[in-house]
Design an enzyme around this catalytic site. Structure first.
Site, PDB file in Angstrom:
ATOM      1  N   TYR A 154      53.152  14.119  12.496  1.00 29.33           N
ATOM      2  CA  TYR A 154      52.557  13.874  13.815  1.00 29.33           C
ATOM      3  C   TYR A 154      52.890  12.470  14.325  1.00 29.33           C
ATOM      4  O   TYR A 154      53.304  12.287  15.474  1.00 29.33           O
ATOM      5  CB  TYR A 154      51.040  14.051  13.703  1.00 29.33           C
ATOM      6  CG  TYR A 154      50.271  13.894  14.993  1.00 29.33           C
ATOM      7  CD1 TYR A 154      50.101  14.980  15.856  1.00 29.33           C
ATOM      8  CD2 TYR A 154      49.683  12.682  15.344  1.00 29.33           C
ATOM      9  CE1 TYR A 154      49.367  14.859  17.029  1.00 29.33           C
ATOM     10  CE2 TYR A 154      48.955  12.542  16.506  1.00 29.33           C
ATOM     11  CZ  TYR A 154      48.807  13.627  17.347  1.00 29.33           C
ATOM     12  OH  TYR A 154      48.082  13.494  18.514  1.00 29.33           O
ATOM     13  N   LYS A 158      54.840  11.278  17.784  1.00 30.79           N
ATOM     14  CA  LYS A 158      54.178  10.581  18.891  1.00 30.79           C
ATOM     15  C   LYS A 158      54.829   9.226  19.180  1.00 30.79           C
ATOM     16  O   LYS A 158      54.827   8.766  20.316  1.00 30.79           O
ATOM     17  CB  LYS A 158      52.677  10.432  18.600  1.00 30.79           C
ATOM     18  CG  LYS A 158      51.911  11.755  18.651  1.00 30.79           C
ATOM     19  CD  LYS A 158      51.951  12.398  20.038  1.00 30.79           C
ATOM     20  CE  LYS A 158      51.060  13.622  20.133  1.00 30.79           C
ATOM     21  NZ  LYS A 158      51.078  14.238  21.483  1.00 30.79           N
TER      22      LYS A 158
END
Length: 250
Positions: A154, A158
């Site tokens: 993740y 991002k």
């Protein structure tokens, strides 16, 4: 309402995305809500009309499938013309783990949805907006865009959304298109509320990690989104704005 503007919110069926869709609707935008869940999508479109959208449309969309995003664009243009605003909010979360324990299948899925899904929305709608000579794209980053949170699929994704936002801002600026992002902090979404209700998260402990000692509400992120996509932010592009109740500074 022929002069009404249109906002497409990809990942607008729940949580932050739905709050963003409803906020644009309240400001008089026609809304196109895109997501995988048809039941929640139709509910969200109805909520947008109740909030003030002249018209709202749900289009079932899976950002893991490029052709699905192309179909979304075609339906949005068919209904309302080239949109004025596109928000890329579709994403999935992962549980904390060590980099050495990161499963490659999960890694591939996270990148396909969180990063490449955002890239697809930017490409497909960026081409349309460039041709129209106007528009605003808003990506949804995270605190993980700035901080090395222990989410090894993740967090890099991002970080990549932040870089993509900057690159696109430079690329599309000469064509009259602005590209920004928001980076929400610990947001009191349905998912987090459910975890708190089950005793899986300690709300006081989370709030203590923020300078303002509060959760971010979905509507807080929606207000920032509306500002960044509005003419009030006419000179702002390439920015990723934390909406985090002061988590990063704390």
């Amino acid at each position: 309402m022929a002069d009404a503007k249109t906002a497409v919110v990809i990942g607008g069926t729940s949580g932050i995305g739905r709050a963003i869709a409803e906020r644009f609707a309240k400001d008089g935008y026609r809304a196109v809500v895109a997501g995988r869940d048809a039941v929640r999508g139709k509910e969200a479109a109805g909520a947008c009309e109740s909030a003030g959208a002249p018209r709202a449309l749900f289009v079932r969309t899976d950002v893991a499938d490029p052709s699905s995003v192309e179909v979304l664009a075609a339906q949005a243009v068919d209904a309302f013309g080239t949109p004025h605003v596109v928000v890329n909010c579709a994403g999935i979360l992962q549980s904390g783990k060590h980099v050495l324990d990161q499963d490659l299948e999960e890694d591939e899925r996270m990148w396909r949805i969180n990063y490449r899904g955002t890239l697809l929305g930017c490409q497909v709608f960026g081409r349309l907006m460039s041709a129209a000579g106007r528009g605003a794209i808003l990506n949804v980053g995270s605190l993980a865009s700035f901080a090395p949170l222990s989410l090894p699929a993740y967090t890099p994704g991002k970080h990549a959304v932040l870089a993509l936002t900057q690159m696109l801002a430079a690329e599309l600026g000469p064509h009259g298109v602005r590209v920004n992002a928001v980076a929400p902090g610990y947001t009191l979404s349905d998912g987090l509320k459910a975890k708190i209700a089950k005793g899986e998260r300690n709300p006081e402990a989370i709030q203590a990690t923020t300078a303002l000692r509060r959760f971010v509400e979905p509507r807080d992120v929606a207000e920032a989104a509306l500002f960044l996509c509005s003419d009030r932010a006419a000179s702002i592009t390439g920015v990723t704005l934390p909406v985090d109740a002061g988590w990063l500074v704390q």
